[in-house]
Write an enzyme that holds these catalytic residues in place. Sequence first.
Site, PDB file in Angstrom:
ATOM      1  N   HIS A 155       0.821  -1.210   0.000  1.00  0.00           N
ATOM      2  CA  HIS A 155       0.000   0.000   0.000  1.00  0.00           C
ATOM      3  C   HIS A 155       0.856   1.262   0.000  1.00  0.00           C
ATOM      4  CE1 HIS A 155      -4.252  -1.479   0.722  1.00  0.00           C
ATOM      5  NE2 HIS A 155      -3.530  -2.590   0.718  1.00  0.00           N
ATOM      6  N   ASP A 156       2.015   1.196   0.617  1.00  0.00           N
ATOM      7  CA  ASP A 156       2.916   2.342   0.572  1.00  0.00           C
ATOM      8  C   ASP A 156       3.413   2.565  -0.848  1.00  0.00           C
ATOM      9  OD1 ASP A 156       4.606   4.450   1.413  1.00  0.00           O
ATOM     10  OD2 ASP A 156       6.293   3.071   1.619  1.00  0.00           O
ATOM     11  N   VAL A 209       0.988   3.922  -3.895  1.00  0.00           N
ATOM     12  CA  VAL A 209       0.582   5.334  -3.886  1.00  0.00           C
ATOM     13  C   VAL A 209       1.824   6.201  -3.708  1.00  0.00           C
ATOM     14  CG1 VAL A 209      -0.852   7.081  -2.781  1.00  0.00           C
ATOM     15  CG2 VAL A 209      -1.636   4.703  -2.866  1.00  0.00           C
ATOM     16  N   GLY A 257       4.698   5.786  -4.808  1.00  0.00           N
ATOM     17  CA  GLY A 257       5.941   5.030  -4.738  1.00  0.00           C
ATOM     18  C   GLY A 257       6.315   4.641  -3.322  1.00  0.00           C
ATOM     19  N   ASP A 277       7.843   5.380  -0.534  1.00  0.00           N
ATOM     20  CA  ASP A 277       8.470   6.541   0.116  1.00  0.00           C
ATOM     21  C   ASP A 277       8.025   6.750   1.556  1.00  0.00           C
ATOM     22  OD1 ASP A 277       5.865   7.358  -0.250  1.00  0.00           O
ATOM     23  OD2 ASP A 277       6.368   9.307  -1.127  1.00  0.00           O
ATOM     24  N   PRO A 280      -5.922  -0.506  -6.194  1.00  0.00           N
ATOM     25  CA  PRO A 280      -6.769  -1.631  -6.608  1.00  0.00           C
ATOM     26  C   PRO A 280      -7.886  -1.827  -5.587  1.00  0.00           C
ATOM     27  CG  PRO A 280      -4.460  -2.194  -6.809  1.00  0.00           C
ATOM     28  CD  PRO A 280      -4.508  -0.892  -6.074  1.00  0.00           C
ATOM     29  N   HIS A 338      -1.972 -12.805  -0.649  1.00  0.00           N
ATOM     30  CA  HIS A 338      -3.164 -13.193   0.110  1.00  0.00           C
ATOM     31  C   HIS A 338      -3.117 -14.648   0.560  1.00  0.00           C
ATOM     32  CE1 HIS A 338      -5.317  -9.729  -2.191  1.00  0.00           C
ATOM     33  NE2 HIS A 338      -4.678  -9.297  -1.111  1.00  0.00           N
ATOM     34  N   THR A 339      -2.000 -15.289   0.347  1.00  0.00           N
ATOM     35  CA  THR A 339      -1.817 -16.643   0.875  1.00  0.00           C
ATOM     36  C   THR A 339      -1.726 -16.624   2.396  1.00  0.00           C
ATOM     37  OG1 THR A 339      -0.455 -18.634   0.748  1.00  0.00           O
ATOM     38  CG2 THR A 339       0.715 -16.560   0.715  1.00  0.00           C
ATOM     39  N   SER A 395      -4.343 -22.672   4.777  1.00  0.00           N
ATOM     40  CA  SER A 395      -3.006 -22.373   5.326  1.00  0.00           C
ATOM     41  C   SER A 395      -2.836 -20.869   5.536  1.00  0.00           C
ATOM     42  CB  SER A 395      -1.910 -22.916   4.403  1.00  0.00           C
ATOM     43  OG  SER A 395      -2.050 -22.408   3.091  1.00  0.00           O
TER      44      SER A 395
END
EC number: 1.11.1.7
Length: 337
Positions: free
Chosen positions: A70-71, A74, A76, A78, A163, A193-194, A248
């Site tokens: 998420h960093d 948006v 890059g 930073d 997304p 998301h595993t 798992s």
Amino acid sequence: MAFFNKNSKSFIKLILIIYFLQITALNGQLRVGFYSERCHNAESIVSTVVKEASQREPRMPAMLLRLHFHDCFVQGCDGSILIDNVKEAERNAFGHEGLGGFAEIQKAKTQLETQCPAVVSCADIVALAARDAVVLAGGAFYEVETGRRDGRVSDLSFAEKMPDVDDSIEVLKQKFKTKGFTEKDLVILSGAHTIGTTACFFMPKRLHNFTGKSDADPSINPKFLPELRSKCPKNGDVNVRISLDNLSEKKFDDQIMHNIKNGFAVIASDARLYDDNITRAVVNSYLQTEISDLNTSSSFEKDFGLAMVKLGRLEVKTGLLGEIRKISEFSHGTSQN
């Protein structure tokens, strides 16, 4: 006149050298071991913090992995996702709902500031913590390039193109393409998301109103739908957490790919990866069992590491750009993942 010319040439040469050094600094490059001389134990400090946090909170590896994505997506990689001292902070965007791990990044930053003041960026701490999180969950180790500097700007509007869980595969592909990612990158990074959980907050449309007719997403395996609806009933508690991978949840493996193919993907955006010929082929490439010596799990883990390195290069600030913040600049909140 000759004296003037000689000194003029020397002066011009000096200016050119300074200009070259400035350009070099502005275009600084990430590299493995960036802190080996100025803060040689930087990576071990971050690793220790991540390990201790994960022992207290089993969901921590997934939190820190998600925080890095998420960093980077948006503005890059930073560290701008950490900033929370402005009115409309980036981290308050809808797409960042439920992010956690902020306190752990701050803890690592505090320790690093004690040993190596103003050397290690918050952005690099986030990237290193994500790698350590993957390893703690059983994933493969990958080298993290460092040398990022922290951004100074945090704006909620910049997160509009994150997304979204209910995006179509066409929209997801376009959002990733805009950031320089391929369809394969989209599948692999979604493979994060595993591990971890999601909240029922993200499930209503998929489970109860997919086409606006009180129906469910037809891609959900009929055997799985009752289970999902029981955990996230219509008008139920949206804060209930459910595993992204029932089989798992705490282990970093390729099970998520099997889930996607067989209709056991929990969130809609994962299921959409099987709607497109290209992304479906990528998913299937990790499920080949007819070749006896093919270790598909190891293949996925290796590719995931490569994708994470690529993610970590996204729009980074290096050299004279950005800054090295003394604190991560966040306010305490509820951590969820």
